[in-house]
Structures are given as C-alpha cells and as structure tokens.
Design a protein around this motif. Structure first.
Motif, PDB file in Angstrom:
ATOM      1  N   HIS A 165       0.883  -1.177   0.114  1.00 25.24           N
ATOM      2  CA  HIS A 165      -0.034  -0.043  -0.105  1.00 25.24           C
ATOM      3  C   HIS A 165       0.907   1.394  -0.168  1.00 25.24           C
ATOM      4  CE1 HIS A 165      -3.823  -2.054   0.512  1.00 25.24           C
ATOM      5  NE2 HIS A 165      -3.094  -2.997   1.706  1.00 25.24           N
ATOM      6  N   TRP A 166       0.311   2.326  -0.478  1.00 21.32           N
ATOM      7  CA  TRP A 166       1.153   3.550  -0.505  1.00 21.32           C
ATOM      8  C   TRP A 166       1.032   4.082   0.733  1.00 21.32           C
ATOM      9  CZ3 TRP A 166       4.144   4.447  -4.709  1.00 21.32           C
ATOM     10  CH2 TRP A 166       3.829   3.882  -5.914  1.00 21.32           C
ATOM     11  N   ALA A 167       1.825   4.989   1.186  1.00 18.16           N
ATOM     12  CA  ALA A 167       1.848   5.540   2.621  1.00 18.16           C
ATOM     13  C   ALA A 167       0.245   6.226   2.819  1.00 18.16           C
ATOM     14  CB  ALA A 167       3.080   6.424   2.725  1.00 18.16           C
ATOM     15  N   ASP A 168      -0.031   6.889   1.815  1.00 20.86           N
ATOM     16  CA  ASP A 168      -1.332   7.668   1.799  1.00 20.86           C
ATOM     17  C   ASP A 168      -2.585   6.956   1.891  1.00 20.86           C
ATOM     18  OD1 ASP A 168      -1.515   7.311  -0.587  1.00 20.86           O
ATOM     19  OD2 ASP A 168      -1.232   9.169  -1.409  1.00 20.86           O
ATOM     20  N   GLU A 169      -2.345   5.697   1.668  1.00 18.33           N
ATOM     21  CA  GLU A 169      -3.449   4.804   1.711  1.00 18.33           C
ATOM     22  C   GLU A 169      -3.995   4.089   3.203  1.00 18.33           C
ATOM     23  OE1 GLU A 169      -3.751   2.888  -2.816  1.00 18.33           O
ATOM     24  OE2 GLU A 169      -2.264   1.896  -1.495  1.00 18.33           O
ATOM     25  N   ILE A 170      -2.839   4.160   3.873  1.00 19.55           N
ATOM     26  CA  ILE A 170      -3.049   3.664   5.407  1.00 19.55           C
ATOM     27  C   ILE A 170      -3.622   4.406   6.191  1.00 19.55           C
ATOM     28  CG2 ILE A 170      -1.611   2.825   7.157  1.00 19.55           C
ATOM     29  CD1 ILE A 170      -1.321   1.293   4.644  1.00 19.55           C
ATOM     30  N   ARG A 171      -4.822   4.412   6.781  1.00 20.83           N
ATOM     31  CA  ARG A 171      -5.553   5.273   7.644  1.00 20.83           C
ATOM     32  C   ARG A 171      -4.981   5.320   9.009  1.00 20.83           C
ATOM     33  NH1 ARG A 171     -11.864   3.387   5.965  1.00 20.83           N
ATOM     34  NH2 ARG A 171     -11.921   4.098   3.840  1.00 20.83           N
ATOM     35  N   GLU A 172      -5.136   6.245   9.602  1.00 19.28           N
ATOM     36  CA  GLU A 172      -4.806   6.793  10.983  1.00 19.28           C
ATOM     37  C   GLU A 172      -5.795   6.334  12.079  1.00 19.28           C
ATOM     38  OE1 GLU A 172      -3.517   7.240  14.331  1.00 19.28           O
ATOM     39  OE2 GLU A 172      -2.192   7.777  12.764  1.00 19.28           O
ATOM     40  N   PRO A 173      -5.628   5.295  12.555  1.00 21.59           N
ATOM     41  CA  PRO A 173      -6.614   4.485  13.468  1.00 21.59           C
ATOM     42  C   PRO A 173      -7.300   5.293  14.501  1.00 21.59           C
ATOM     43  CG  PRO A 173      -4.510   3.616  14.016  1.00 21.59           C
ATOM     44  CD  PRO A 173      -4.138   4.287  12.889  1.00 21.59           C
ATOM     45  N   ARG A 174      -6.362   6.077  14.971  1.00 17.89           N
ATOM     46  CA  ARG A 174      -6.906   6.928  16.065  1.00 17.89           C
ATOM     47  C   ARG A 174      -8.244   7.947  15.397  1.00 17.89           C
ATOM     48  NH1 ARG A 174      -5.924   4.677  21.090  1.00 17.89           N
ATOM     49  NH2 ARG A 174      -3.784   3.918  20.928  1.00 17.89           N
ATOM     50  N   LYS A 175      -8.011   7.960  14.269  1.00 18.96           N
ATOM     51  CA  LYS A 175      -9.042   9.058  13.635  1.00 18.96           C
ATOM     52  C   LYS A 175     -10.172   8.315  13.243  1.00 18.96           C
ATOM     53  CE  LYS A 175      -5.664  12.666  12.009  1.00 18.96           C
ATOM     54  NZ  LYS A 175      -5.351  13.333  10.847  1.00 18.96           N
ATOM     55  N   GLU A 176      -9.860   7.003  12.629  1.00 18.69           N
ATOM     56  CA  GLU A 176     -11.144   6.174  12.145  1.00 18.69           C
ATOM     57  C   GLU A 176     -11.925   5.236  13.059  1.00 18.69           C
ATOM     58  OE1 GLU A 176     -11.635   6.085   8.926  1.00 18.69           O
ATOM     59  OE2 GLU A 176     -10.076   7.607   8.396  1.00 18.69           O
ATOM     60  N   ILE A 177     -11.412   4.874  14.390  1.00 18.60           N
ATOM     61  CA  ILE A 177     -11.754   4.043  15.244  1.00 18.60           C
ATOM     62  C   ILE A 177     -12.376   4.828  16.572  1.00 18.60           C
ATOM     63  CG2 ILE A 177     -11.831   2.019  16.429  1.00 18.60           C
ATOM     64  CD1 ILE A 177      -9.592   1.203  14.535  1.00 18.60           C
ATOM     65  N   PRO A 178     -13.658   4.895  16.557  1.00 14.34           N
ATOM     66  CA  PRO A 178     -14.279   5.609  17.892  1.00 14.34           C
ATOM     67  C   PRO A 178     -13.929   4.733  19.164  1.00 14.34           C
ATOM     68  CG  PRO A 178     -16.036   4.835  16.624  1.00 14.34           C
ATOM     69  CD  PRO A 178     -14.811   4.753  15.819  1.00 14.34           C
TER      70      PRO A 178
END
Length: 332
Positions: A165-178
């Motif tokens: 995966h490209w670096a900008d395809e990896i999601r930031e878990p702290r922003k994605e997971i409540p």
C-alpha cells in the motif's frame, strides 16, 4: 502450467534478469449467478448509454474525467504510453531491512520466475543474497494501468513480489476508530492472567490446520436445499465480557485451556511447551551452555537468527538487531 500476469525485466544496479509475475494465491469461494426471483432467468450486466438506453460495444467506450464543467476524454492507449517504463521495467531502487516494513503495508503476493533457464544464475544470486541479508528490494512498476509499490523478497528458494500500500493509503486508526482505550494500563494481576492464557493456548503455526468452514457450510446448504432438507443454523456469537467479570473469565479460560494437557496422563498436543519454572540447571553448566550457544550463533546471518527466534517464540523479534537476536536466543 500457469501463465504470467505480467512480464518484464527485474533490475538491481546494472544487473538485470527477465522475469514473469505469477499469481501466488487462489480463491476457493463459491460463486453464484444472479437470477430473477421465481424464475431461472439469468440477470446480466450490460453497458448501456444512460441517455438513449442502448447497449454500447466495448471498443466504443473511452474514459472520461469529470472536471465539474466538462469531461476530459482519455483513450486506453494514451494511458499505456505515459506509464513509467512502459510497464515493462521492475527496477529495484534500494534494499530495506524486512523488520522495518510494517505488516499493514503488505497487500498481495506474486511469485517471480526467470524467463528462461539461461537467467537462472542471476535469479539465484539475488534470491540467496536477499535471504542471507534479511532484506527486500523496493521497486515500482505499472501493471494493468496502475502503478504498484512492491517488495521483492526471498522465500523458500524463490523470489516473491509483494504489492504494498502507498503511505497515503494507510488510515490513521485514532481518527477512524471511535472508542479506542487510552493509555490506562491493565492491572498487574489481570495482565499476568492474560499472559498465562496466551501461554496455555500457544501453538505451532501450520496454515494447513485451518480451513474455510464458511465455504463448507455454503456447499452443505446448497446440497441440503437440492435435497429439500433443512440445515442447522450457526450458533450465536459469545456475549461481550463484562469488566466486572474479567478476572473470572480469564481464570476460567486458563483452566479450560490447560485442562486437556493435565488430565489422564495424556501427551501434550503438538505446540504445547512444558513448564520450566523452578527447574534451573546448575550454575556451571548454565554458564558453559550459554557460552557455547553464543559462539554458535555468531556464525549465523540475521535471517537465520530470525528463524531461530521465531521457532523459540521470542517476542519482539521483528524489531531486534542482530546482536539483540543473539542475546535473546542465548538467554532462551
């Protein structure tokens, strides 16, 4: 015999070898056709002009990018012409330590094979060098009008190509997971009990021990419906553990996991390890054994040390240096 999904030239420095890219995995999923309910009529997807309702031939279709005001039309051949290296070059830009690549970046695996026996020596040279150094070659190439970032690795006597995966395809878990827990630590008692449960359930990794039970149930459902029979529904998932009952649940889990190993004098299952707590060898033997172990480990490459650390179930091995691995293996 499989056909390559892509062919080109793999190069590192001034050394190059023609290679083919082969799919490494296969899907065993059961596929269904779409039918209109109450009939045996197949439902087909068609390319239809949304203004006229008429079907359009594939050769009459071009790509269009919506700018908001108009469509910019692009022919498939134009995309091929601007592809870096014209889609036929897999040039390794550099080599990285495999332990530094986070597993989340790995996507799909392909096999790399030389395009001719005369290139076997160059192919084998790169494979063995990567194996001994525990490194992967990082490269980019274009396949099917898409550019890929890949890692070329040595695995079991051949080269493999892993799309990343490209670096900008990896999601930031702290922003994605409540609702992620904060930095509060578990109690020492709970942590010890959880570690005991992990140890009690430890096993050797053998992927052949696992199989796709859902696909088996789908096949059984089809067979049962064909025979006019009913099938047993799956059990409800377990209820969430209440925080108040956490210690009780952990303790009961440890006792259940240990149960079969401690009853009836039966041999422990494969992968289970005997406890060595309180059974230390004499100090002299311990010192001589550690010195001999360290001396034998010094001759091994980092890749060989890593394999031994994996077999010894040493935690944190992926982030260890070569000296760290030697120290950990000596202590183990």
């Amino acid at each position: 015999m499989a056909r390559p999904v892509w062919s080109g030239v793999l190069s590192f420095g001034l050394v190059s070898v023609p290679v083919g890219l082969y799919t490494a995995t296969d899907s065993h999923a059961i596929h269904f056709h779409q039918l209109q309910r109450g009939t045996s009529d197949r439902i087909r997807n068609r390319r239809v002009n949304e203004r006229t309702g008429e079907e359009v031939d594939l050769e009459d279709i071009v790509k269009g990018y919506d700018t908001g005001e108009e469509y910019v039309l692009v022919e498939p051949g134009e995309l091929e012409e601007i592809a870096p290296g014209r889609s036929r070059a897999l040039e390794i830009r550099g080599f990285v330590d495999l332990d530094e690549v986070d597993p989340i970046f790995f996507d799909k695996t392909y096999y790399l094979g030389p395009r001719g026996k005369e290139y076997g020596d160059v192919y084998r040279l790169l494979e063995q060098a990567l194996e001994r150094s525990n490194r992967a070659g990082v490269a980019t190439f274009v396949m099917r009008q898409r550019e890929y970032l890949v890692a070329v690795k040595a695995e079991k006597g051949l080269l493999t190509c892993h799309t990343l995966h490209w670096a900008d395809e990896i999601r930031e878990p702290r922003k994605e997971i409540p609702g992620l827990p904060g930095k509060a630590k578990a109690s020492a008692k709970e942590l010890r009990m959880a570690e005991q449960l992990i140890e009690a359930l430890s096993m050797d990794w053998d992927p052949a021990d696992f199989h796709d039970t859902y696909q088996e149930k789908v096949a059984a459902l089809i067979k049962a419906k064909q025979a006019g029979e009913s099938v047993e529904k799956a059990q409800e998932p377990p209820k969430s553990t209440n925080v108040v009952d956490l210690m009780d649940a952990l303790r009961a889990s440890v006792e259940r996991a240990r149960g079969p190993k401690d009853t009836g004098g039966k041999a422990a299952p494969r992968g289970a390890r005997r406890s060595t707590v309180g059974k230390k060898p004499p100090a002299g033997k311990r010192a001589r054994s550690a010195a001999g172990t360290r001396a034998s480990l010094q001759d091994l490459s980092k890749a060989e040390l890593y394999k031994k650390a994996t077999a010894a179930h040493i935690t944190g091995r992926s982030s260890m240096t070569r000296d760290d691995l030697i120290n950990a293996l000596t202590a183990a």
